[in-house]
Design an enzyme around this catalytic site. Structure first.
Site, mmCIF file in Angstrom:
data_model
loop_
_atom_site.group_PDB
_atom_site.id
_atom_site.type_symbol
_atom_site.label_atom_id
_atom_site.label_comp_id
_atom_site.label_asym_id
_atom_site.label_seq_id
_atom_site.Cartn_x
_atom_site.Cartn_y
_atom_site.Cartn_z
ATOM 1 N N ASP A 74 0.876 -1.171 0.000
ATOM 2 C CA ASP A 74 0.000 0.000 0.000
ATOM 3 C C ASP A 74 0.908 1.215 0.000
ATOM 4 O O ASP A 74 1.582 1.495 1.003
ATOM 5 C CB ASP A 74 -0.898 -0.011 1.235
ATOM 6 C CG ASP A 74 -1.865 1.171 1.273
ATOM 7 O OD1 ASP A 74 -1.676 2.132 0.481
ATOM 8 O OD2 ASP A 74 -2.799 1.146 2.099
ATOM 9 N N TYR A 174 -9.810 15.170 -10.646
ATOM 10 C CA TYR A 174 -9.085 14.406 -11.655
ATOM 11 C C TYR A 174 -8.060 15.301 -12.347
ATOM 12 O O TYR A 174 -6.898 14.936 -12.518
ATOM 13 C CB TYR A 174 -10.063 13.834 -12.671
ATOM 14 C CG TYR A 174 -9.454 12.866 -13.665
ATOM 15 C CD1 TYR A 174 -9.530 11.499 -13.453
ATOM 16 C CD2 TYR A 174 -8.816 13.316 -14.821
ATOM 17 C CE1 TYR A 174 -8.979 10.593 -14.368
ATOM 18 C CE2 TYR A 174 -8.258 12.427 -15.727
ATOM 19 C CZ TYR A 174 -8.347 11.067 -15.500
ATOM 20 O OH TYR A 174 -7.796 10.191 -16.394
ATOM 21 N N LYS A 178 -3.889 14.626 -12.280
ATOM 22 C CA LYS A 178 -3.070 14.334 -13.455
ATOM 23 C C LYS A 178 -2.069 15.455 -13.747
ATOM 24 O O LYS A 178 -0.939 15.203 -14.186
ATOM 25 C CB LYS A 178 -3.969 14.081 -14.659
ATOM 26 C CG LYS A 178 -4.901 12.876 -14.489
ATOM 27 C CD LYS A 178 -4.143 11.611 -14.099
ATOM 28 C CE LYS A 178 -5.064 10.407 -13.950
ATOM 29 N NZ LYS A 178 -4.334 9.191 -13.547
#
Length: 323
Positions: A74, A174, A178
Protein backbone atom coordinates in the site's frame (compact mmCIF):
# COMPACT_ATOMS: atom_id res chain seq x y z
CA UNK A 1 17.41 -13.97 -19.69
CA UNK A 2 18.54 -11.82 -22.56
CA UNK A 3 17.68 -8.42 -23.94
CA UNK A 4 18.80 -4.81 -23.64
CA UNK A 5 17.75 -4.63 -19.98
CA UNK A 6 19.41 -7.85 -18.82
CA UNK A 7 20.88 -7.20 -15.37
CA UNK A 8 18.67 -4.16 -14.77
CA UNK A 9 16.23 -3.94 -11.88
CA UNK A 10 12.91 -2.13 -12.14
CA UNK A 11 10.16 -1.32 -9.68
CA UNK A 12 6.71 -0.79 -11.18
CA UNK A 13 4.61 0.68 -8.41
CA UNK A 14 0.99 0.03 -9.26
CA UNK A 15 1.35 -2.94 -11.62
CA UNK A 16 -1.82 -4.90 -10.93
CA UNK A 17 -3.53 -4.07 -14.21
CA UNK A 18 -3.70 -1.53 -17.04
CA UNK A 19 -0.63 0.46 -17.97
CA UNK A 20 1.34 -0.76 -14.95
CA UNK A 21 0.93 -4.38 -15.97
CA UNK A 22 1.79 -3.59 -19.60
CA UNK A 23 4.93 -1.74 -18.51
CA UNK A 24 6.06 -4.53 -16.18
CA UNK A 25 5.62 -7.17 -18.88
CA UNK A 26 7.53 -5.21 -21.52
CA UNK A 27 10.37 -4.48 -19.11
CA UNK A 28 10.48 -8.22 -18.50
CA UNK A 29 10.48 -8.89 -22.23
CA UNK A 30 13.57 -6.69 -22.45
CA UNK A 31 15.28 -8.86 -19.82
CA UNK A 32 14.77 -6.89 -16.61
CA UNK A 33 14.04 -8.12 -13.12
CA UNK A 34 10.78 -6.38 -12.24
CA UNK A 35 9.29 -5.87 -8.81
CA UNK A 36 5.56 -5.35 -9.17
CA UNK A 37 3.41 -3.87 -6.42
CA UNK A 38 -0.22 -3.22 -5.69
CA UNK A 39 -2.99 -3.97 -3.22
CA UNK A 40 -4.80 -6.72 -5.17
CA UNK A 41 -3.39 -10.16 -4.45
CA UNK A 42 -4.65 -13.69 -4.80
CA UNK A 43 -5.44 -13.64 -1.12
CA UNK A 44 -7.03 -10.21 -0.88
CA UNK A 45 -8.67 -7.77 -3.27
CA UNK A 46 -8.55 -4.00 -3.00
CA UNK A 47 -11.72 -1.92 -3.06
CA UNK A 48 -11.65 -2.26 -6.85
CA UNK A 49 -12.81 -5.83 -6.27
CA UNK A 50 -11.41 -7.01 -9.58
CA UNK A 51 -9.77 -10.33 -10.49
CA UNK A 52 -6.35 -9.02 -11.61
CA UNK A 53 -3.54 -9.57 -9.10
CA UNK A 54 0.10 -8.64 -8.75
CA UNK A 55 0.98 -12.34 -8.71
CA UNK A 56 -0.58 -12.65 -12.17
CA UNK A 57 1.51 -9.71 -13.35
CA UNK A 58 4.71 -11.24 -11.97
CA UNK A 59 3.98 -14.49 -13.81
CA UNK A 60 3.41 -12.57 -17.05
CA UNK A 61 6.78 -10.84 -16.57
CA UNK A 62 8.42 -14.23 -16.25
CA UNK A 63 6.61 -15.61 -19.28
CA UNK A 64 7.83 -12.62 -21.29
CA UNK A 65 11.45 -13.42 -20.48
CA UNK A 66 12.21 -11.48 -17.32
CA UNK A 67 11.98 -12.14 -13.61
CA UNK A 68 8.83 -10.93 -11.90
CA UNK A 69 8.64 -10.41 -8.15
CA UNK A 70 5.26 -9.57 -6.61
CA UNK A 71 5.32 -7.54 -3.39
CA UNK A 72 1.97 -6.51 -1.87
CA UNK A 73 2.29 -2.84 -1.00
CA UNK A 74 0.00 0.00 0.00
CA UNK A 75 1.90 3.02 -1.24
CA UNK A 76 0.02 5.31 1.13
CA UNK A 77 1.82 3.56 3.99
CA UNK A 78 5.40 4.88 4.21
CA UNK A 79 6.49 1.93 6.34
CA UNK A 80 5.36 -0.56 3.68
CA UNK A 81 7.16 1.38 0.95
CA UNK A 82 10.31 1.63 3.05
CA UNK A 83 10.21 -2.13 3.58
CA UNK A 84 9.67 -2.70 -0.14
CA UNK A 85 12.74 -0.66 -1.08
CA UNK A 86 14.80 -2.36 1.63
CA UNK A 87 13.84 -5.73 0.13
CA UNK A 88 14.90 -4.62 -3.36
CA UNK A 89 18.20 -3.40 -1.89
CA UNK A 90 18.77 -6.65 0.04
CA UNK A 91 17.95 -8.88 -2.93
CA UNK A 92 19.41 -6.85 -5.81
CA UNK A 93 21.60 -4.08 -4.39
CA UNK A 94 20.40 -1.71 -7.08
CA UNK A 95 17.41 -0.03 -8.67
CA UNK A 96 17.66 1.17 -12.27
CA UNK A 97 14.07 2.04 -13.17
CA UNK A 98 11.24 3.35 -10.99
CA UNK A 99 7.79 3.61 -12.55
CA UNK A 100 5.25 5.47 -10.43
CA UNK A 101 1.97 4.20 -11.84
CA UNK A 102 -0.07 4.16 -8.64
CA UNK A 103 -3.61 5.35 -9.31
CA UNK A 104 -6.65 3.61 -7.81
CA UNK A 105 -9.08 6.39 -8.61
CA UNK A 106 -11.43 4.81 -11.16
CA UNK A 107 -14.37 4.69 -8.77
CA UNK A 108 -13.70 8.04 -7.14
CA UNK A 109 -14.17 10.74 -9.79
CA UNK A 110 -17.40 12.17 -11.17
CA UNK A 111 -17.52 13.36 -14.78
CA UNK A 112 -18.08 17.13 -15.12
CA UNK A 113 -19.09 17.53 -11.47
CA UNK A 114 -17.89 20.91 -10.14
CA UNK A 115 -15.87 20.83 -6.95
CA UNK A 116 -18.80 21.94 -4.77
CA UNK A 117 -20.97 19.07 -6.05
CA UNK A 118 -18.30 16.36 -6.24
CA UNK A 119 -18.17 13.99 -3.26
CA UNK A 120 -15.45 15.54 -1.11
CA UNK A 121 -14.24 12.37 0.56
CA UNK A 122 -13.87 10.65 -2.79
CA UNK A 123 -12.06 13.64 -4.28
CA UNK A 124 -9.58 13.86 -1.44
CA UNK A 125 -9.05 10.09 -1.50
CA UNK A 126 -8.32 10.32 -5.23
CA UNK A 127 -5.66 12.96 -4.60
CA UNK A 128 -4.04 10.85 -1.92
CA UNK A 129 -3.97 7.77 -4.14
CA UNK A 130 -2.77 9.57 -7.27
CA UNK A 131 -0.34 12.12 -5.80
CA UNK A 132 0.69 11.29 -2.25
CA UNK A 133 1.58 7.71 -3.19
CA UNK A 134 3.99 8.92 -5.85
CA UNK A 135 5.70 11.26 -3.39
CA UNK A 136 6.02 8.55 -0.72
CA UNK A 137 7.46 6.08 -3.21
CA UNK A 138 9.97 8.52 -4.67
CA UNK A 139 11.07 9.58 -1.18
CA UNK A 140 12.02 6.04 -0.23
CA UNK A 141 13.15 4.63 -3.59
CA UNK A 142 15.28 7.39 -5.06
CA UNK A 143 18.31 7.01 -2.76
CA UNK A 144 18.66 3.44 -4.04
CA UNK A 145 18.12 4.49 -7.66
CA UNK A 146 20.77 7.21 -7.33
CA UNK A 147 23.37 4.75 -6.07
CA UNK A 148 24.34 4.07 -9.69
CA UNK A 149 24.36 6.65 -12.50
CA UNK A 150 21.83 6.40 -15.31
CA UNK A 151 18.68 5.69 -13.31
CA UNK A 152 15.25 6.44 -14.76
CA UNK A 153 12.04 7.57 -13.06
CA UNK A 154 8.80 7.46 -15.05
CA UNK A 155 5.79 9.33 -13.65
CA UNK A 156 2.68 7.88 -15.29
CA UNK A 157 -0.22 10.24 -15.91
CA UNK A 158 -3.10 10.90 -18.30
CA UNK A 159 -2.45 13.57 -20.92
CA UNK A 160 0.58 15.48 -22.08
CA UNK A 161 1.57 18.74 -20.45
CA UNK A 162 0.53 20.60 -23.61
CA UNK A 163 -2.87 18.94 -23.86
CA UNK A 164 -3.69 19.22 -20.16
CA UNK A 165 -2.62 22.85 -20.08
CA UNK A 166 -5.46 23.79 -22.41
CA UNK A 167 -8.02 21.10 -21.62
CA UNK A 168 -10.28 20.57 -18.60
CA UNK A 169 -9.84 16.94 -17.60
CA UNK A 170 -13.00 15.29 -16.26
CA UNK A 171 -13.37 17.15 -12.96
CA UNK A 172 -11.53 19.40 -10.49
CA UNK A 173 -10.00 16.48 -8.59
CA UNK A 174 -9.08 14.41 -11.66
CA UNK A 175 -7.61 17.43 -13.41
CA UNK A 176 -5.57 18.36 -10.36
CA UNK A 177 -4.27 14.81 -9.89
CA UNK A 178 -3.07 14.33 -13.46
CA UNK A 179 -1.54 17.80 -13.68
CA UNK A 180 0.24 17.29 -10.36
CA UNK A 181 1.96 14.17 -11.66
CA UNK A 182 3.17 16.08 -14.71
CA UNK A 183 4.68 18.68 -12.42
CA UNK A 184 6.26 15.97 -10.27
CA UNK A 185 8.28 14.78 -13.25
CA UNK A 186 9.38 18.34 -13.97
CA UNK A 187 10.49 18.85 -10.36
CA UNK A 188 12.20 15.47 -10.16
CA UNK A 189 14.05 16.30 -13.36
CA UNK A 190 15.60 19.30 -11.63
CA UNK A 191 16.55 17.25 -8.60
CA UNK A 192 17.75 14.09 -10.37
CA UNK A 193 19.44 15.52 -13.45
CA UNK A 194 22.49 16.97 -11.66
CA UNK A 195 22.80 13.69 -9.78
CA UNK A 196 23.04 11.50 -12.88
CA UNK A 197 19.44 10.28 -13.23
CA UNK A 198 16.47 11.14 -15.45
CA UNK A 199 12.80 11.77 -14.68
CA UNK A 200 9.99 11.98 -17.24
CA UNK A 201 6.22 12.10 -17.28
CA UNK A 202 4.62 9.59 -19.62
CA UNK A 203 1.06 9.13 -20.81
CA UNK A 204 -0.51 6.35 -22.84
CA UNK A 205 -3.20 7.24 -25.31
CA UNK A 206 -6.70 5.77 -25.15
CA UNK A 207 -5.78 2.64 -23.24
CA UNK A 208 -7.49 -0.67 -23.83
CA UNK A 209 -7.15 -1.66 -20.19
CA UNK A 210 -9.12 -4.46 -18.63
CA UNK A 211 -11.62 -1.96 -17.24
CA UNK A 212 -11.98 -0.11 -20.55
CA UNK A 213 -12.56 -3.30 -22.54
CA UNK A 214 -15.26 -4.34 -20.08
CA UNK A 215 -16.90 -0.92 -20.28
CA UNK A 216 -17.18 -1.32 -24.07
CA UNK A 217 -18.34 -4.93 -23.81
CA UNK A 218 -15.45 -6.27 -25.91
CA UNK A 219 -12.22 -8.19 -25.49
CA UNK A 220 -8.76 -7.55 -26.87
CA UNK A 221 -9.55 -10.04 -29.62
CA UNK A 222 -12.68 -8.23 -30.89
CA UNK A 223 -12.11 -4.69 -29.63
CA UNK A 224 -12.74 -3.19 -33.06
CA UNK A 225 -16.40 -4.11 -32.72
CA UNK A 226 -16.72 -1.16 -30.33
CA UNK A 227 -15.75 1.29 -33.08
CA UNK A 228 -19.16 0.74 -34.69
CA UNK A 229 -20.64 2.69 -31.76
CA UNK A 230 -17.67 4.93 -30.94
CA UNK A 231 -15.45 5.48 -33.99
CA UNK A 232 -12.83 7.32 -31.92
CA UNK A 233 -12.06 4.05 -30.11
CA UNK A 234 -10.16 3.11 -33.25
CA UNK A 235 -7.21 5.19 -32.02
CA UNK A 236 -6.90 3.11 -28.85
CA UNK A 237 -3.83 1.13 -27.85
CA UNK A 238 -2.85 -1.84 -25.69
CA UNK A 239 -1.10 -1.43 -22.33
CA UNK A 240 1.91 -3.06 -23.95
CA UNK A 241 2.40 -0.04 -26.21
CA UNK A 242 3.25 2.32 -23.36
CA UNK A 243 5.18 -0.58 -21.84
CA UNK A 244 7.40 -0.63 -24.90
CA UNK A 245 7.86 3.12 -24.52
CA UNK A 246 9.21 2.64 -21.01
CA UNK A 247 11.46 -0.23 -22.11
CA UNK A 248 12.83 1.93 -24.93
CA UNK A 249 13.56 4.78 -22.53
CA UNK A 250 15.23 2.44 -20.06
CA UNK A 251 17.50 1.02 -22.76
CA UNK A 252 18.45 4.42 -24.23
CA UNK A 253 21.99 5.45 -23.24
CA UNK A 254 21.01 9.02 -24.08
CA UNK A 255 17.79 9.02 -22.06
CA UNK A 256 18.90 12.18 -20.23
CA UNK A 257 17.83 14.18 -23.30
CA UNK A 258 14.23 13.72 -22.10
CA UNK A 259 14.85 14.83 -18.52
CA UNK A 260 11.91 16.71 -16.99
CA UNK A 261 9.79 16.41 -20.11
CA UNK A 262 6.23 15.25 -20.76
CA UNK A 263 6.12 12.36 -23.25
CA UNK A 264 3.53 10.08 -24.83
CA UNK A 265 3.57 6.52 -26.13
CA UNK A 266 2.75 7.63 -29.68
CA UNK A 267 5.48 10.26 -29.67
CA UNK A 268 8.13 7.82 -28.45
CA UNK A 269 7.05 5.15 -30.94
CA UNK A 270 8.07 7.49 -33.75
CA UNK A 271 11.43 8.19 -32.11
CA UNK A 272 12.38 4.65 -31.08
CA UNK A 273 10.60 2.70 -33.83
CA UNK A 274 8.56 0.31 -31.69
CA UNK A 275 4.95 -0.59 -32.48
CA UNK A 276 1.88 -1.79 -30.66
CA UNK A 277 1.20 -5.53 -30.71
CA UNK A 278 -0.68 -5.28 -34.00
CA UNK A 279 2.18 -3.47 -35.73
CA UNK A 280 0.51 -0.05 -35.63
CA UNK A 281 1.79 3.18 -34.07
CA UNK A 282 -1.30 4.99 -32.71
CA UNK A 283 -0.71 8.62 -31.76
CA UNK A 284 -3.78 9.37 -29.67
CA UNK A 285 -2.79 12.80 -28.38
CA UNK A 286 -2.05 14.15 -31.83
CA UNK A 287 -5.36 12.67 -33.00
CA UNK A 288 -7.24 14.22 -30.06
CA UNK A 289 -5.80 17.61 -30.86
CA UNK A 290 -6.03 17.56 -34.65
CA UNK A 291 -9.24 15.57 -35.23
CA UNK A 292 -11.42 14.82 -32.25
CA UNK A 293 -10.95 18.17 -30.56
CA UNK A 294 -11.68 20.07 -33.76
CA UNK A 295 -14.34 18.24 -35.75
CA UNK A 296 -15.99 15.91 -33.28
CA UNK A 297 -16.53 12.24 -34.10
CA UNK A 298 -15.36 11.37 -37.62
CA UNK A 299 -18.48 10.94 -39.71
CA UNK A 300 -20.71 11.28 -36.66
CA UNK A 301 -21.74 8.44 -34.42
CA UNK A 302 -22.40 6.01 -37.27
CA UNK A 303 -18.86 6.15 -38.68
CA UNK A 304 -20.02 7.15 -42.17
CA UNK A 305 -18.24 9.64 -44.41
CA UNK A 306 -16.77 12.56 -42.51
CA UNK A 307 -18.54 15.63 -43.81
CA UNK A 308 -21.26 13.47 -45.31
CA UNK A 309 -20.77 14.44 -48.96
CA UNK A 310 -19.09 11.25 -50.08
CA UNK A 311 -15.89 13.08 -50.89
CA UNK A 312 -14.38 12.94 -47.41
CA UNK A 313 -12.57 9.93 -45.95
CA UNK A 314 -14.60 7.78 -43.58
CA UNK A 315 -13.91 7.46 -39.87
CA UNK A 316 -11.55 4.52 -40.08
CA UNK A 317 -9.59 6.11 -42.91
CA UNK A 318 -9.09 9.24 -40.81
CA UNK A 319 -8.02 7.21 -37.79
CA UNK A 320 -5.69 5.06 -39.87
CA UNK A 321 -3.66 8.16 -40.68
CA UNK A 322 -2.83 8.43 -36.95
CA UNK A 323 -1.95 4.74 -36.52
Amino acid sequence: MSGPLKGKVALVAGATRGAGRGIAVELGAAGATVYVTGRSTRGRRSEYDRPETIEDTAELVGAAGGVGVAVPTDHLDPAQVEALVARVDDEQGRLDVLVNDIWGGEKLFEWDAPVWEHDLDNGLRLLRLAVETHAVTSHHALPLLLRRPGGLVVEMTDGTAEYNRDTYRVSFFYDLAKTSVLRMAFALGHELGPRGATAVALTPGWLRSEIMLEAFGVTEENWRDATERVPHFGISETPGYVGRAVAALAADPDVARWNGQSLSSGQLARVYGFTDHDGSRPDAWRYLTEVQGVDGPPGGTDGTDAGGDGGEPDAQAVIAAYR
